[in-house]
Enzyme design. Structure first.
Site, PDB file in Angstrom:
ATOM      1  N   GLU A  15       0.905  -1.212   0.100  1.00  0.00           N
ATOM      2  CA  GLU A  15       0.094   0.091  -0.044  1.00  0.00           C
ATOM      3  C   GLU A  15       0.749   1.263   0.089  1.00  0.00           C
ATOM      4  O   GLU A  15       1.824   1.345   0.677  1.00  0.00           O
ATOM      5  CB  GLU A  15      -0.872  -0.161   1.329  1.00  0.00           C
ATOM      6  CG  GLU A  15      -2.176   0.264   0.955  1.00  0.00           C
ATOM      7  CD  GLU A  15      -2.993  -0.721   0.120  1.00  0.00           C
ATOM      8  OE1 GLU A  15      -3.093  -0.300  -1.200  1.00  0.00           O
ATOM      9  OE2 GLU A  15      -3.547  -1.543   0.656  1.00  0.00           O
ATOM     10  N   HIS A  16       0.285   2.211  -0.763  1.00  0.00           N
ATOM     11  CA  HIS A  16       1.147   3.432  -1.065  1.00  0.00           C
ATOM     12  C   HIS A  16       2.795   3.439  -1.486  1.00  0.00           C
ATOM     13  O   HIS A  16       3.652   4.041  -1.152  1.00  0.00           O
ATOM     14  CB  HIS A  16       1.310   4.416   0.231  1.00  0.00           C
ATOM     15  CG  HIS A  16      -0.073   4.774   0.601  1.00  0.00           C
ATOM     16  ND1 HIS A  16      -0.590   5.845  -0.063  1.00  0.00           N
ATOM     17  CD2 HIS A  16      -0.995   4.442   1.291  1.00  0.00           C
ATOM     18  CE1 HIS A  16      -1.965   6.347   0.312  1.00  0.00           C
ATOM     19  NE2 HIS A  16      -2.039   5.097   1.214  1.00  0.00           N
ATOM     20  N   THR A  17       2.767   2.003  -2.328  1.00  0.00           N
ATOM     21  CA  THR A  17       4.092   1.931  -2.905  1.00  0.00           C
ATOM     22  C   THR A  17       4.167   2.079  -4.331  1.00  0.00           C
ATOM     23  O   THR A  17       5.061   2.159  -5.115  1.00  0.00           O
ATOM     24  CB  THR A  17       4.541   0.471  -2.364  1.00  0.00           C
ATOM     25  OG1 THR A  17       3.167  -0.401  -2.782  1.00  0.00           O
ATOM     26  CG2 THR A  17       4.952  -0.044  -1.183  1.00  0.00           C
ATOM     27  N   ASP A  18       2.807   1.959  -4.788  1.00  0.00           N
ATOM     28  CA  ASP A  18       2.952   2.067  -6.368  1.00  0.00           C
ATOM     29  C   ASP A  18       3.570   3.253  -7.064  1.00  0.00           C
ATOM     30  O   ASP A  18       4.393   3.542  -7.792  1.00  0.00           O
ATOM     31  CB  ASP A  18       1.565   1.793  -6.804  1.00  0.00           C
ATOM     32  CG  ASP A  18       0.463   2.899  -6.477  1.00  0.00           C
ATOM     33  OD1 ASP A  18       0.702   3.811  -5.495  1.00  0.00           O
ATOM     34  OD2 ASP A  18      -0.534   2.865  -7.301  1.00  0.00           O
ATOM     35  N   GLY A 106     -16.268   4.430  -2.611  1.00  0.00           N
ATOM     36  CA  GLY A 106     -15.489   5.179  -1.413  1.00  0.00           C
ATOM     37  C   GLY A 106     -15.294   4.031  -0.428  1.00  0.00           C
ATOM     38  O   GLY A 106     -14.995   4.186   0.778  1.00  0.00           O
ATOM     39  N   ASP A 156      -4.514   0.517  -9.152  1.00  0.00           N
ATOM     40  CA  ASP A 156      -5.895   0.016  -9.320  1.00  0.00           C
ATOM     41  C   ASP A 156      -6.087  -0.346 -10.935  1.00  0.00           C
ATOM     42  O   ASP A 156      -6.908  -1.432 -11.104  1.00  0.00           O
ATOM     43  CB  ASP A 156      -6.834   1.337  -8.787  1.00  0.00           C
ATOM     44  CG  ASP A 156      -6.372   1.667  -7.571  1.00  0.00           C
ATOM     45  OD1 ASP A 156      -5.890   1.137  -6.702  1.00  0.00           O
ATOM     46  OD2 ASP A 156      -6.554   2.751  -7.125  1.00  0.00           O
ATOM     47  N   TYR A 217      -4.145  12.264   0.542  1.00  0.00           N
ATOM     48  CA  TYR A 217      -3.477  11.352  -0.289  1.00  0.00           C
ATOM     49  C   TYR A 217      -2.265  12.080  -0.998  1.00  0.00           C
ATOM     50  O   TYR A 217      -1.438  11.696  -1.206  1.00  0.00           O
ATOM     51  CB  TYR A 217      -4.333  10.630  -1.434  1.00  0.00           C
ATOM     52  CG  TYR A 217      -3.984   9.648  -2.546  1.00  0.00           C
ATOM     53  CD1 TYR A 217      -3.707   8.298  -2.005  1.00  0.00           C
ATOM     54  CD2 TYR A 217      -3.430  10.078  -3.607  1.00  0.00           C
ATOM     55  CE1 TYR A 217      -2.856   7.330  -2.698  1.00  0.00           C
ATOM     56  CE2 TYR A 217      -2.807   9.154  -4.376  1.00  0.00           C
ATOM     57  CZ  TYR A 217      -2.801   7.735  -4.162  1.00  0.00           C
ATOM     58  OH  TYR A 217      -2.299   6.961  -5.102  1.00  0.00           O
TER      59      TYR A 217
END
Ligand code: GLA
Length: 373
Positions: A15-18, A106, A156, A217
């Site tokens: 997560e939050h690596t892309d 959401g 995604d 974000y």
């Protein structure tokens, strides 16, 4: 009209690596967005959504860019895809798009990427059959980033396009997005057979919506870029644990610590799954990911922590928030026989905390985007 479908996704880990050129490991959901599409010759895009009964959005193709601020927010995702095809030189003399989404909005399950990807594969088959998967991913992402104005990474859209049933998708984002096209080894399908191991994946949608457009974000992305710049590397992908102590700003150091340790956790999970080890062995890594997202990356929320703690207290092998965070869903790896017990425990803890009932369901790795008929 023909129909296409693109799925939502849940990210096992990464997560939050892309957007840091790192590693991700999503699966596609069986829930998706269906797009019925057909060419017309009237120079217009005519768009409807089953979730917006009675609403018809009709815009001339060559006025799309100018009309951006006048169309409703949800319509910017599909219209943005049309804009990207036109921008790339594919002539669209008119098209009708009727979309119908079953991915909760959401919930951190990528309903927006599913929407963009369903429209992108439809327009590819109708107007640009030679497009590669990589180009499809880029178009869907560009639509979301530019026209819809949401600064996502590529996780995604890659999941919606590249995932296959029964597998988790191991994606090396830097290798996949290399300027000359995907490098060998950028994409690997990792067998992930939950029923064979008597396991289930539970998703608990807390009902606390997250909103990637609200600035938090983008702020995390900016902090990651600042940390990479301070360390003199192109992206946090290039940072080792030892180098983290060189970051003097405590906030940047914590953000970077999450990304560096999360990339290592993705590789550890992939190693374990590849080796055929019992998938229960990845549970502790999922929980470590949650703690890192909560403490170092600061993207959790009380309802997410509550769901994770309740799942673990009821015997889940691991649990973590999924997606961008700040709200949305939690994922828990549980013995199949424990599904009801874990579900009941999360529901009970939400009731005790006076929170609205979460929506809890099991997921299995499903297929990526495709034409339906
Ligand atoms: C959102 C974004 C993705 C990714 C995740 C966090 O889902 O759309 O690109 O950054 O957050 O892993």
């Amino acid at each position: 009209m023909d129909r296409w479908i693109a799925p939502g996704r849940v990210n096992l880990i990464g997560e939050h690596t892309d957007y840091n050129d790192g590693f991700v490991l999503p699966i596609a959901l069986s829930l998706g967005v269906v797009c019925a599409a057909g060419p017309t010759a009237d120079g217009r895009v005519r768009l409807t959504s089953a979730q917006r009964p009675g609403e018809v959005v009709a815009v001339a193709v060559d006025e799309l860019a100018a009309q951006r601020d006048r169309v409703p927010g949800w319509a910017r995702y599909p219209l943005g895809v049309v804009v990207e095809f036109v921008r790339r030189g594919y002539p669209i003399a008119g098209v009708r798009l009727d979309v119908d989404g079953a991915v909760p909005i959401g919930a951190g399950l990528s309903s927006s990427a599913a929407l963009c990807c369903a429209v992108t594969v439809a327009l590819r088959d109708l107007f640009a059959p030679g497009l590669t998967d990589r180009a499809v991913v880029e178009i869907a992402r560009a639509a979301e980033n530019e026209f819809a104005g949401v600064p996502t990474g590529v996780l995604d859209q890659s999941a919606a396009i590249l995932c296959t049933a029964g597998h988790a998708l191991f994606l090396d984002v830097r290798a996949y997005t290399a300027p000359d096209g995907p490098e060998p080894g950028a994409v690997e399908q990792i067998p992930f057979d939950l029923p064979a191991a008597d396991l289930a994946l539970l998703v608990a949608d807390t009902g606390h919506p997250h909103d990637l457009a609200d600035g938090a974000y983008a702020e995390r992305r900016a902090q990651c870029e600042a940390a990479a710049a301070a360390l003199g590397v192109p992206a946090l992908r290039d940072v080792t644990t030892a180098a983290l102590s060189r970051l003097t700003d405590p906030v940047l150091r914590r953000r970077a610590t999450h990304v560096v340790t999360e990339n290592a956790r993705v590789l550890a999970v992939v190693d374990r799954l590849r080796s055929g080890a019992d998938p229960r062995a990845v549970g502790a890594l999922l929980t470590a990911s949650h703690r890192s997202l909560r403490d170092d990356f600061a993207v959790s929320a009380p309802a997410l922590d509550l769901a994770v703690d309740a799942a673990l207290a009821a015997g889940a092998h691991g649990a973590r928030l999924v997606g961008g965070g700040f709200g949305g869903s939690v994922l828990a790896l549980v013995d199949r026989a424990a599904t009801d017990r874990v579900t009941a425990r999360i529901e009970a803890e939400f009731a005790a905390a006076d929170l609205a009932a979460p929506r809890i369901f099991t997921v299995e790795p499903a297929a990526g985007a495709r034409r339906l008929d």
